[in-house]
Design a protein around this motif. Structure first.
Motif, PDB file in Angstrom:
ATOM      1  N   ALA A 173      11.541 -70.898  71.678  1.00 51.11           N
ATOM      2  CA  ALA A 173      11.766 -72.266  72.123  1.00 51.11           C
ATOM      3  C   ALA A 173      11.591 -72.345  73.639  1.00 51.11           C
ATOM      4  O   ALA A 173      10.985 -73.289  74.160  1.00 51.11           O
ATOM      5  CB  ALA A 173      13.165 -72.725  71.718  1.00 51.11           C
ATOM      6  N   GLU A 174      12.090 -71.334  74.337  1.00 45.36           N
ATOM      7  CA  GLU A 174      11.961 -71.329  75.796  1.00 45.36           C
ATOM      8  C   GLU A 174      10.489 -71.273  76.196  1.00 45.36           C
ATOM      9  O   GLU A 174      10.054 -71.968  77.112  1.00 45.36           O
ATOM     10  CB  GLU A 174      12.737 -70.132  76.375  1.00 45.36           C
ATOM     11  N   ALA A 175       9.701 -70.469  75.450  1.00 45.19           N
ATOM     12  CA  ALA A 175       8.270 -70.398  75.734  1.00 45.19           C
ATOM     13  C   ALA A 175       7.609 -71.759  75.507  1.00 45.19           C
ATOM     14  O   ALA A 175       6.733 -72.180  76.271  1.00 45.19           O
ATOM     15  CB  ALA A 175       7.609 -69.340  74.845  1.00 45.19           C
ATOM     16  N   LEU A 176       8.040 -72.426  74.452  1.00 46.67           N
ATOM     17  CA  LEU A 176       7.494 -73.759  74.171  1.00 46.67           C
ATOM     18  C   LEU A 176       7.798 -74.701  75.324  1.00 46.67           C
ATOM     19  O   LEU A 176       6.931 -75.452  75.794  1.00 46.67           O
ATOM     20  CB  LEU A 176       8.087 -74.299  72.868  1.00 46.67           C
ATOM     21  N   PHE A 177       9.035 -74.644  75.809  1.00 50.72           N
ATOM     22  CA  PHE A 177       9.419 -75.543  76.895  1.00 50.72           C
ATOM     23  C   PHE A 177       8.605 -75.250  78.155  1.00 50.72           C
ATOM     24  O   PHE A 177       8.208 -76.169  78.872  1.00 50.72           O
ATOM     25  CB  PHE A 177      10.914 -75.419  77.184  1.00 50.72           C
ATOM     26  N   TYR A 231      -3.463 -74.152  80.288  1.00 50.75           N
ATOM     27  CA  TYR A 231      -2.091 -74.489  79.914  1.00 50.75           C
ATOM     28  C   TYR A 231      -1.260 -73.281  79.499  1.00 50.75           C
ATOM     29  O   TYR A 231      -0.138 -73.435  79.029  1.00 50.75           O
ATOM     30  CB  TYR A 231      -2.101 -75.496  78.756  1.00 50.75           C
ATOM     31  N   GLY A 232      -1.801 -72.095  79.602  1.00 50.11           N
ATOM     32  CA  GLY A 232      -1.039 -70.924  79.161  1.00 50.11           C
ATOM     33  C   GLY A 232      -0.806 -70.931  77.673  1.00 50.11           C
ATOM     34  O   GLY A 232       0.275 -70.631  77.188  1.00 50.11           O
ATOM     35  N   LEU A 233      -1.847 -71.319  76.924  1.00 48.88           N
ATOM     36  CA  LEU A 233      -1.719 -71.441  75.478  1.00 48.88           C
ATOM     37  C   LEU A 233      -2.533 -70.366  74.763  1.00 48.88           C
ATOM     38  O   LEU A 233      -3.295 -70.673  73.853  1.00 48.88           O
ATOM     39  CB  LEU A 233      -2.228 -72.813  75.031  1.00 48.88           C
ATOM     40  N   GLU A 234      -2.380 -69.113  75.173  1.00 53.31           N
ATOM     41  CA  GLU A 234      -3.225 -68.082  74.579  1.00 53.31           C
ATOM     42  C   GLU A 234      -2.922 -67.887  73.090  1.00 53.31           C
ATOM     43  O   GLU A 234      -1.770 -67.686  72.702  1.00 53.31           O
ATOM     44  CB  GLU A 234      -3.060 -66.736  75.317  1.00 53.31           C
ATOM     45  N   VAL A 235      -3.985 -67.964  72.297  1.00 57.63           N
ATOM     46  CA  VAL A 235      -3.877 -67.720  70.863  1.00 57.63           C
ATOM     47  C   VAL A 235      -5.111 -66.914  70.459  1.00 57.63           C
ATOM     48  O   VAL A 235      -6.198 -67.209  70.938  1.00 57.63           O
ATOM     49  CB  VAL A 235      -3.881 -69.044  70.056  1.00 57.63           C
ATOM     50  N   LEU A 275       5.462 -76.943  77.743  1.00 60.76           N
ATOM     51  CA  LEU A 275       5.583 -78.391  77.905  1.00 60.76           C
ATOM     52  C   LEU A 275       5.662 -78.762  79.389  1.00 60.76           C
ATOM     53  O   LEU A 275       5.081 -79.760  79.830  1.00 60.76           O
ATOM     54  CB  LEU A 275       6.806 -78.922  77.162  1.00 60.76           C
ATOM     55  N   ARG A 276       6.354 -77.927  80.162  1.00 60.64           N
ATOM     56  CA  ARG A 276       6.454 -78.198  81.602  1.00 60.64           C
ATOM     57  C   ARG A 276       5.066 -78.176  82.227  1.00 60.64           C
ATOM     58  O   ARG A 276       4.735 -78.975  83.093  1.00 60.64           O
ATOM     59  CB  ARG A 276       7.363 -77.169  82.267  1.00 60.64           C
ATOM     60  N   ARG A 277       4.273 -77.214  81.750  1.00 57.95           N
ATOM     61  CA  ARG A 277       2.918 -77.077  82.273  1.00 57.95           C
ATOM     62  C   ARG A 277       2.071 -78.310  81.925  1.00 57.95           C
ATOM     63  O   ARG A 277       1.325 -78.814  82.756  1.00 57.95           O
ATOM     64  CB  ARG A 277       2.291 -75.826  81.659  1.00 57.95           C
ATOM     65  N   LEU A 278       2.212 -78.755  80.703  1.00 65.10           N
ATOM     66  CA  LEU A 278       1.484 -79.944  80.269  1.00 65.10           C
ATOM     67  C   LEU A 278       1.890 -81.141  81.116  1.00 65.10           C
ATOM     68  O   LEU A 278       1.062 -81.951  81.533  1.00 65.10           O
ATOM     69  CB  LEU A 278       1.782 -80.241  78.791  1.00 65.10           C
ATOM     70  N   ARG A 279       3.185 -81.219  81.364  1.00 68.39           N
ATOM     71  CA  ARG A 279       3.688 -82.329  82.174  1.00 68.39           C
ATOM     72  C   ARG A 279       3.081 -82.278  83.571  1.00 68.39           C
ATOM     73  O   ARG A 279       2.636 -83.286  84.105  1.00 68.39           O
ATOM     74  CB  ARG A 279       5.215 -82.242  82.260  1.00 68.39           C
TER      75      ARG A 279
END
Lengths: 515, 369
Positions: A183-187, A135-139, A190-194
């Motif tokens: 916020a744009e990164a968050l969106f 999901y591109g959620l690197e942490v 979210l698009r990826r999750l969708r």
């Protein structure tokens, strides 16, 4: 699960959810259907019932009536654990993270999978790396939460939900703490999750976000659904009208400013916190009569320290604050005396500082002014005058209900804020410090407050406006200063300001290079 | 929108305390039953003993006077956001001030010695509250801890003074000589006799009127002056106080000194009104009962007067009970009082939630009509 998404049952369906708190009918027979693989916006003013509805879905309280269906099966949700088991995850506005735990420890908290941590942690590490890739959620998994910026903390919250196999993700006002870029990164996430087939419910009051990311949007007003449309078929203006129930002005109308003499001047101001860390680093600027100077920045970058130092609440460690030429720092002028000299302050956090929640509206309307001679009768407080003055404020500022004896918490956020504003401007100050004037305030009241602020400017007051809402800064300010890490990274005239430019500066990119 | 429904005012102020009291008495009844006595008879004895006779009423109000002083002391601190556990010690040391004036000036005219005794009691009580208050205001030392410690110090100090310094020469028990007659607080039966009314001889005395006056003054101070306003703001929300230009340290000092002064006035009733000498442990735990009294009275002077009378009745009725029912000894009476304190103070919220739910349902059916 059916393969053809057209015939698949909705990911989440609410049927006739009804909830009352005493006399308040918070949710009225709500029907809501969230398609699988979609981002669904839920929008409405404060008190419209959005949070109540989401809290019913997430098991914080039980609805009085109604059914929750997940992927075609009815589920009985009594606790958040039930919700998680049903595949529903929630990211709260205020993160529920343990600050001194690592990312990994936070994610496994509550699902350790046995009495020994080691096995669970190793398993989680593998699963999380997989999720992050997908999901591109690197942490950084081993970083302490307290070391991470808010944007990443939010990411951890989302990971937590996904690790618990959430198919439906509820995000409550997720962008309140983010820069436009974050916020744009968050969106993007979210698009990826969708795209992966997850369903997202985005609870917000920001029309722009609804337009940017959602597929469908549901509007709530006074506990009921007043409309549901495909996002492409609607406009911000139409949504705002639905939310408020009447036509509203989204932009403040104002004439160009005519700045006069310098009323407030801040020089080399430095404020340190308890640990001796500089939160505000030698900041200098002026505010003139008849102008609104906006301070933009992601919250926590020195705005609060700036306001509190000027108001006399925080002690600066260096520098001076000149009010009409008089040095307030060198003169040891305290908060009370500053008010007397014509410096009014609408605090950023109304409930923490601006009002006493257990007091009546009338008692709150004299906070900070309680020792004015007008409110005394000999050694006693003149309650009759205090009540009359409060009634006057309520009439002048359209505060409803106009009942001074009512406890302040019985008023909506907007009406509380109007009372605080009325209190601060009624004594005819020269300089106004205004922090987050519309935080937790509904659209109708926002319009009213914005008009008032512009009227004050036109009456020759000097206004210093701090807001994390970029729209608000852009709408009101004549001049914009951007704070990042306690420093002013740039100053922009309103005419030259764009959201992108301010966003970059808020993220710490120096203004000069881009001006 | 998840604000919990509030109770109506009458239920908050009357129904809930009565419910708490009822359950405390019910549980006490079970204990009395287990001891082999009839709960109903015990209750009748207690009521008759406390309010059924002139003696009973006199004693009840005499005890209540102590509780009004200490209850007000706890309430004033509470409104400033402070939990003063030290009313016991402040009352003890305040009594020293009252007693010293009475010992030295006991033969001076009454209009000289009584006002001085009042000032000394308030002054000594306030002085005993000063250090904990200062430590809280300046250093952030928790007032609960420091006031508890000061209770012990007060106890040790008073024991030392009564055993070594103030003791009446040639006697064993640690108490002073009797005060001069002019330092006696006028007794209620004497005052009433002067007005042509006969009332049984009890320790009830003029200090009861002083306690009521203190309640009125506290009410005016807290809700009708700008100082009381500042104190309540600081107590409810320290950040809002700083914002409003109110210095929380100052309101901590002011409220604690006032609290100590009120507690210190207990000696006016106990020493000048009844004992007529300083003796060891004359406070008898009234400072701690004051906490329960204030909680039960919702920290409001009117509520404090009512709950003081209730606790006075419990004390008086309780001693009557242990006198008439041999199976129920003094310790059992303390248990019953403890139950009342437990239910009215500590376990208050046990009944609040169910009661609120009942009212919410009731309210709904009303709006549904």
């Amino acid at each position: 699960m059916a393969d053809d998404p057209k015939n698949a049952p909705p990911a989440l369906e609410l049927r006739g959810i009804d909830k009352r708190f005493g006399a308040v009918h918070a949710n009225r027979a709500i029907h809501l259907s969230i398609a699988r693989g979609s981002v669904h916006g839920l929008i409405g003013e404060n008190g419209a019932g959005k949070s109540t509805l989401m809290n019913s879905v997430y098991g914080f309280h039980r609805a009085d009536a109604g059914e929750v269906w997940v992927a075609g099966r009815q589920v009985d949700i009594r606790t958040p654990q039930d919700a998680i088991a049903a595949g529903i995850g929630m990211v709260h506005q205020h993160f529920m993270l343990v600050e001194n735990f690592t990312v990994l420890e936070n994610v496994v908290l509550g699902v350790e999978g046995g009495p020994l941590l080691a096995g669970g942690l190793a398993h989680a590490r593998g699963a999380l790396e997989q999720l992050a890739r997908n999901y591109g959620l690197e942490v950084p998994l081993d970083a302490l939460i307290s070391d991470l910026p808010v944007g990443l903390q939010q990411r951890v919250e989302i990971l937590k939900a996904l690790y618990r196999r959430a198919e439906i993700l509820i995000l409550d006002e997720p962008t309140a703490v983010l820069t436009p870029q974050e916020a744009e990164a968050l969106f993007a996430m979210l698009r990826r999750l969708r795209a992966e087939g997850k369903s997202v419910i985005l609870v917000t009051h920001k029309l722009r976000e609804i337009m940017a990311i959602t597929d469908r949007v549901t509007v709530m007003r006074q506990g009921a659904v007043v409309g549901e449309v495909a996002t492409v078929m609607t406009s911000p203006r139409e949504l705002a009208e639905k939310m408020v129930g009447r036509a509203v002005l989204l932009r403040v109308e104002k004439a160009p400013a005519h700045p006069g003499e310098t009323l407030l001047s801040v020089r080399e101001l430095e404020v340190r916190d308890r640990l001796g860390v500089a939160r505000l680093k030698r900041v200098s600027f002026d505010v003139h009569a008849g102008e609104i100077v906006g301070i933009a920045g992601v919250s926590g970058n020195g705005q609060s320290e700036l306001l509190e130092a000027i108001a006399g609440i925080a002690q600066p460690t260096h520098g001076s604050i000149l009010l009409q030429g008089r040095d307030l720092v060198a003169g040891h002028v305290d908060a009370r005396e500053r008010r007397r000299l014509g410096l009014a302050h609408v605090p950023e956090d109304r409930l923490r500082m601006g009002v006493v929640t257990s007091f009546s509206a009338a008692d709150n309307a004299i906070l900070g002014y309680h020792d004015r001679a007008a409110y005394q009768r000999g050694p006693l407080l003149n309650h009759a005058t205090i009540r009359r003055e409060c009634e006057k404020k309520m009439a002048n500022h359209d505060i409803r209900p106009p009942v001074p004896a009512l406890r302040i918490t019985a008023f909506s956020g907007g009406n509380q804020q109007k009372l605080v504003l009325a209190r601060e401007i009624d004594c005819d100050p020269r300089v106004l410090l205004i922090g987050q004037p519309t935080r937790g305030v509904d659209i109708g009241a926002i319009e009213f407050i914005h008009k008032r602020l512009v009227a004050l400017r036109d009456a020759g007051k000097a206004l210093l406006l701090v807001s994390v809402e970029l729209d608000e800064i852009l709408g009101l300010a004549d001049r914009i200063l951007v704070l990042n890490g306690g420093e002013i990274v740039g100053e922009v005239a309103r005419a030259d300001a764009t959201e992108e430019k301010l966003g970059l500066m808020m993220a710490g990119v120096k203004g000069e290079g881009h001006a | 929108m998840s604000a919990p429904t509030k109770l109506p005012r009458w239920a908050e102020l009357a129904l809930l305390p009565l419910l708490n009291l009822g359950f405390a008495l019910l549980l006490s009844g079970v204990i009395v039953r287990l001891l082999g006595e009839s709960p109903w008879a015990a209750l009748k004895l207690m009521v008759a003993g406390s309010v059924g006779t002139q003696e009973g009423i006199g004693y009840t109000l005499y005890y209540a006077t102590n509780f009004i002083f200490t209850g007000l002391a706890v309430a004033v601190a509470y409104h400033a956001g402070l939990f003063n556990i030290g009313a016991e010690g402040q009352a003890y040391v305040g009594g020293l001030g009252v007693g010293l004036v009475a010992l030295w000036l006991g033969d001076a005219p009454r209009f000289v010695v009584l006002p001085l005794a009042i000032l000394a009691g308030a002054g000594f009580g306030a002085a005993w509250a000063f250090l904990p208050a200062w430590l809280q205001a300046k250093r952030g030392s928790h007032i609960v801890i420091t006031t508890i410690m000061f209770n012990f110090i007060a106890s040790a100090l008073m024991t030392y003074l009564l055993v070594n310094v103030l003791i009446k020469p040639g006697q064993q028990s640690p108490e002073t000589r009797e005060f001069g007659a002019h330092a006696f607080m006028p007794a209620a039966h004497d005052l009433l006799a002067r007005a042509g009314l006969t009332f049984a001889a009890t320790p009830l005395n003029f200090a009861f009127v002083l306690a009521l006056a203190a309640a009125v003054l506290v009410w005016i101070f807290v809700w009708h002056t700008r100082w009381g306003y500042a104190l309540r703001v600081a107590g409810e929300n320290a950040a809002a106080a700083v914002y409003a230009g109110i210095a929380p340290p100052r309101s901590i000092m002011g409220s604690m000194l006032l609290s100590g002064a009120l507690a210190g006035s207990l000696g006016l009733n106990e020493l000048l009104g009844s004992q007529h000498r300083i003796l060891i442990d004359f406070t008898g735990g009234a400072g701690f009962v004051g906490i329960a009294v204030s909680l039960m009275g919702r920290n409001h002077p009117v509520g404090i007067i009512f709950s003081s009378v209730l606790f006075g009745a419990l004390y008086q009725g309780g001693s009557q009970l242990s006198f008439d029912m041999p199976k129920i000894n003094r310790d059992m009476v303390v248990v019953i009082q403890g139950l009342v304190i437990l239910f009215c103070g500590a376990m208050e919220n046990v009944f609040r939630a169910p009661l609120t739910a009942v009212f919410a349902r009731f309210g709904r059916s009303k709006t549904g009509l």
